[in-house]
Design a protein around this motif. Structure first.
Motif, PDB file in Angstrom:
ATOM      1  N   MET A 138       0.826  -1.191   0.000  1.00 20.58           N
ATOM      2  CA  MET A 138       0.000   0.000   0.000  1.00 20.58           C
ATOM      3  C   MET A 138       0.876   1.264   0.000  1.00 20.58           C
ATOM      4  SD  MET A 138      -2.959   1.491  -0.062  1.00 20.58           S
ATOM      5  CE  MET A 138      -4.179   0.268   0.220  1.00 20.58           C
ATOM      6  N   ILE A 139       1.989   1.240   0.712  1.00 24.06           N
ATOM      7  CA  ILE A 139       2.878   2.409   0.735  1.00 24.06           C
ATOM      8  C   ILE A 139       3.408   2.677  -0.672  1.00 24.06           C
ATOM      9  CG2 ILE A 139       5.062   3.332   1.602  1.00 24.06           C
ATOM     10  CD1 ILE A 139       4.500   1.754   4.221  1.00 24.06           C
ATOM     11  N   THR A 140       3.852   1.640  -1.338  1.00 24.74           N
ATOM     12  CA  THR A 140       4.380   1.783  -2.696  1.00 24.74           C
ATOM     13  C   THR A 140       3.310   2.310  -3.643  1.00 24.74           C
ATOM     14  OG1 THR A 140       5.910  -0.029  -2.273  1.00 24.74           O
ATOM     15  CG2 THR A 140       5.555   0.565  -4.562  1.00 24.74           C
ATOM     16  N   ALA A 141       2.095   1.804  -3.509  1.00 26.52           N
ATOM     17  CA  ALA A 141       1.005   2.270  -4.379  1.00 26.52           C
ATOM     18  C   ALA A 141       0.734   3.746  -4.165  1.00 26.52           C
ATOM     19  CB  ALA A 141      -0.256   1.456  -4.105  1.00 26.52           C
ATOM     20  N   ARG A 142       0.760   4.192  -2.934  1.00 23.99           N
ATOM     21  CA  ARG A 142       0.536   5.619  -2.649  1.00 23.99           C
ATOM     22  C   ARG A 142       1.673   6.470  -3.214  1.00 23.99           C
ATOM     23  NH1 ARG A 142      -4.501   7.200  -1.938  1.00 23.99           N
ATOM     24  NH2 ARG A 142      -5.534   5.888  -0.448  1.00 23.99           N
ATOM     25  N   LEU A 143       2.897   5.994  -3.099  1.00 22.60           N
ATOM     26  CA  LEU A 143       4.030   6.734  -3.649  1.00 22.60           C
ATOM     27  C   LEU A 143       3.979   6.766  -5.178  1.00 22.60           C
ATOM     28  CD1 LEU A 143       6.900   5.608  -1.270  1.00 22.60           C
ATOM     29  CD2 LEU A 143       5.930   7.911  -1.469  1.00 22.60           C
ATOM     30  N   ASP A 144       3.477   5.701  -5.777  1.00 23.11           N
ATOM     31  CA  ASP A 144       3.329   5.670  -7.234  1.00 23.11           C
ATOM     32  C   ASP A 144       2.309   6.701  -7.716  1.00 23.11           C
ATOM     33  OD1 ASP A 144       5.173   3.639  -7.476  1.00 23.11           O
ATOM     34  OD2 ASP A 144       3.670   2.042  -7.671  1.00 23.11           O
ATOM     35  N   ALA A 145       1.377   7.065  -6.849  1.00 19.47           N
ATOM     36  CA  ALA A 145       0.298   7.978  -7.229  1.00 19.47           C
ATOM     37  C   ALA A 145       0.692   9.459  -7.152  1.00 19.47           C
ATOM     38  CB  ALA A 145      -0.924   7.741  -6.343  1.00 19.47           C
ATOM     39  N   VAL A 146       1.862   9.749  -6.590  1.00 17.33           N
ATOM     40  CA  VAL A 146       2.300  11.146  -6.492  1.00 17.33           C
ATOM     41  C   VAL A 146       3.457  11.381  -7.459  1.00 17.33           C
ATOM     42  CG1 VAL A 146       1.518  11.416  -4.110  1.00 17.33           C
ATOM     43  CG2 VAL A 146       3.861  10.689  -4.542  1.00 17.33           C
ATOM     44  N   ARG A 147       3.724  12.642  -7.737  1.00 18.45           N
ATOM     45  CA  ARG A 147       4.788  12.963  -8.697  1.00 18.45           C
ATOM     46  C   ARG A 147       6.146  12.501  -8.169  1.00 18.45           C
ATOM     47  NH1 ARG A 147       7.364  16.996  -6.364  1.00 18.45           N
ATOM     48  NH2 ARG A 147       6.246  18.523  -5.142  1.00 18.45           N
ATOM     49  N   PRO A 148       7.094  12.222  -9.052  1.00 18.68           N
ATOM     50  CA  PRO A 148       8.430  11.801  -8.620  1.00 18.68           C
ATOM     51  C   PRO A 148       9.048  12.832  -7.666  1.00 18.68           C
ATOM     52  CG  PRO A 148       8.177  11.472 -10.969  1.00 18.68           C
ATOM     53  CD  PRO A 148       6.960  12.235 -10.506  1.00 18.68           C
ATOM     54  N   GLY A 149       9.617  12.354  -6.588  1.00 18.95           N
ATOM     55  CA  GLY A 149      10.246  13.223  -5.599  1.00 18.95           C
ATOM     56  C   GLY A 149       9.305  13.696  -4.507  1.00 18.95           C
ATOM     57  N   ALA A 150       8.002  13.498  -4.697  1.00 20.10           N
ATOM     58  CA  ALA A 150       7.035  13.917  -3.679  1.00 20.10           C
ATOM     59  C   ALA A 150       7.008  12.906  -2.539  1.00 20.10           C
ATOM     60  CB  ALA A 150       5.647  14.046  -4.289  1.00 20.10           C
ATOM     61  N   THR A 151       6.488  13.333  -1.412  1.00 18.68           N
ATOM     62  CA  THR A 151       6.371  12.464  -0.251  1.00 18.68           C
ATOM     63  C   THR A 151       4.911  12.340   0.162  1.00 18.68           C
ATOM     64  OG1 THR A 151       6.684  14.319   1.276  1.00 18.68           O
ATOM     65  CG2 THR A 151       8.677  13.096   0.606  1.00 18.68           C
ATOM     66  N   ILE A 152       4.654  11.368   1.004  1.00 13.63           N
ATOM     67  CA  ILE A 152       3.314  11.173   1.543  1.00 13.63           C
ATOM     68  C   ILE A 152       3.392  11.110   3.060  1.00 13.63           C
ATOM     69  CG2 ILE A 152       2.437   9.961  -0.491  1.00 13.63           C
ATOM     70  CD1 ILE A 152       2.799   7.317   1.120  1.00 13.63           C
ATOM     71  N   CYS A 153       2.274  11.325   3.686  1.00 11.48           N
ATOM     72  CA  CYS A 153       2.172  11.172   5.131  1.00 11.48           C
ATOM     73  C   CYS A 153       1.764   9.726   5.421  1.00 11.48           C
ATOM     74  CB  CYS A 153       1.126  12.141   5.665  1.00 11.48           C
ATOM     75  SG  CYS A 153       0.928  12.051   7.454  1.00 11.48           S
ATOM     76  N   PRO A 154       2.316   9.102   6.441  1.00  4.64           N
ATOM     77  CA  PRO A 154       1.880   7.750   6.785  1.00  4.64           C
ATOM     78  C   PRO A 154       0.365   7.661   7.002  1.00  4.64           C
ATOM     79  CG  PRO A 154       3.834   8.316   8.024  1.00  4.64           C
ATOM     80  CD  PRO A 154       3.392   9.561   7.315  1.00  4.64           C
ATOM     81  N   SER A 155      -0.246   8.745   7.424  1.00  5.47           N
ATOM     82  CA  SER A 155      -1.697   8.719   7.633  1.00  5.47           C
ATOM     83  C   SER A 155      -2.453   8.554   6.316  1.00  5.47           C
ATOM     84  CB  SER A 155      -2.178   9.974   8.365  1.00  5.47           C
ATOM     85  OG  SER A 155      -2.022  11.125   7.552  1.00  5.47           O
ATOM     86  N   ASP A 156      -1.856   8.966   5.186  1.00  9.11           N
ATOM     87  CA  ASP A 156      -2.491   8.739   3.877  1.00  9.11           C
ATOM     88  C   ASP A 156      -2.683   7.245   3.639  1.00  9.11           C
ATOM     89  OD1 ASP A 156      -2.391  11.485   3.373  1.00  9.11           O
ATOM     90  OD2 ASP A 156      -0.528  11.342   2.220  1.00  9.11           O
ATOM     91  N   VAL A 157      -1.686   6.467   4.006  1.00  8.98           N
ATOM     92  CA  VAL A 157      -1.751   5.019   3.848  1.00  8.98           C
ATOM     93  C   VAL A 157      -2.774   4.445   4.822  1.00  8.98           C
ATOM     94  CG1 VAL A 157      -0.435   2.873   3.990  1.00  8.98           C
ATOM     95  CG2 VAL A 157       0.643   4.949   3.081  1.00  8.98           C
ATOM     96  N   ALA A 158      -2.697   4.845   6.074  1.00  6.41           N
ATOM     97  CA  ALA A 158      -3.616   4.325   7.099  1.00  6.41           C
ATOM     98  C   ALA A 158      -5.066   4.661   6.753  1.00  6.41           C
ATOM     99  CB  ALA A 158      -3.242   4.887   8.460  1.00  6.41           C
ATOM    100  N   ARG A 159      -5.311   5.871   6.262  1.00  7.78           N
ATOM    101  CA  ARG A 159      -6.679   6.275   5.891  1.00  7.78           C
ATOM    102  C   ARG A 159      -7.216   5.455   4.720  1.00  7.78           C
ATOM    103  NH1 ARG A 159      -7.753  11.839   7.982  1.00  7.78           N
ATOM    104  NH2 ARG A 159      -5.783  12.543   8.855  1.00  7.78           N
ATOM    105  N   ALA A 160      -6.324   5.029   3.830  1.00  8.49           N
ATOM    106  CA  ALA A 160      -6.757   4.209   2.703  1.00  8.49           C
ATOM    107  C   ALA A 160      -7.136   2.788   3.148  1.00  8.49           C
ATOM    108  CB  ALA A 160      -5.654   4.141   1.651  1.00  8.49           C
ATOM    109  N   LEU A 161      -6.636   2.389   4.292  1.00  9.58           N
ATOM    110  CA  LEU A 161      -6.902   1.043   4.791  1.00  9.58           C
ATOM    111  C   LEU A 161      -8.150   0.948   5.650  1.00  9.58           C
ATOM    112  CD1 LEU A 161      -3.248   0.073   5.740  1.00  9.58           C
ATOM    113  CD2 LEU A 161      -4.577  -0.775   3.797  1.00  9.58           C
ATOM    114  N   SER A 162      -8.481   2.030   6.367  1.00  8.00           N
ATOM    115  CA  SER A 162      -9.603   1.949   7.305  1.00  8.00           C
ATOM    116  C   SER A 162     -10.094   3.345   7.674  1.00  8.00           C
ATOM    117  CB  SER A 162      -9.155   1.224   8.574  1.00  8.00           C
ATOM    118  OG  SER A 162     -10.162   1.235   9.553  1.00  8.00           O
ATOM    119  N   SER A 163     -11.391   3.442   7.930  1.00  7.98           N
ATOM    120  CA  SER A 163     -11.930   4.715   8.424  1.00  7.98           C
ATOM    121  C   SER A 163     -11.475   4.954   9.862  1.00  7.98           C
ATOM    122  CB  SER A 163     -13.459   4.729   8.331  1.00  7.98           C
ATOM    123  OG  SER A 163     -13.998   3.680   9.102  1.00  7.98           O
ATOM    124  N   ASP A 164     -11.154   3.886  10.573  1.00 10.15           N
ATOM    125  CA  ASP A 164     -10.578   3.984  11.920  1.00 10.15           C
ATOM    126  C   ASP A 164      -9.065   3.829  11.770  1.00 10.15           C
ATOM    127  OD1 ASP A 164     -10.304   4.120  14.669  1.00 10.15           O
ATOM    128  OD2 ASP A 164     -10.782   2.008  14.988  1.00 10.15           O
TER     129      ASP A 164
END
Length: 68
Positions: free
Chosen positions: A1-27
């Motif tokens: 899931m982390i890799t998929a989220r990084l693939d979705a942003v432009r090269p060199g961009a970063t993501i917040c770990p909460s982006d990954v957690a939010r994609a997995l569960s509403s809690d």
């Protein structure tokens, strides 16, 4: 899931770990430690805090995940 989220942003961009957690569960908050732990085990992922490399498991406060 982390890799998929990084693939979705432009090269060199970063993501917040909460982006990954939010994609997995509403809690999503209980998943944050797991997301950080998985990120720490991924050789292709780099964790930073204020632009400096950090260990995602021991870092306190907000971090960003990006490509190593």
């Amino acid at each position: 899931m982390i890799t998929a989220r990084l693939d979705a942003v432009r090269p060199g961009a970063t993501i917040c770990p909460s982006d990954v957690a939010r994609a997995l569960s509403s809690d999503w908050r209980p998943l944050m430690a797991d997301v950080r732990r998985v990120a720490a085990d991924m050789a292709t992922v780099r964790a930073t805090q204020k632009g400096c490399d950090v260990d995602p498991i021991t870092a306190r406060g907000p971090i960003r995940l990006g490509r190593a």
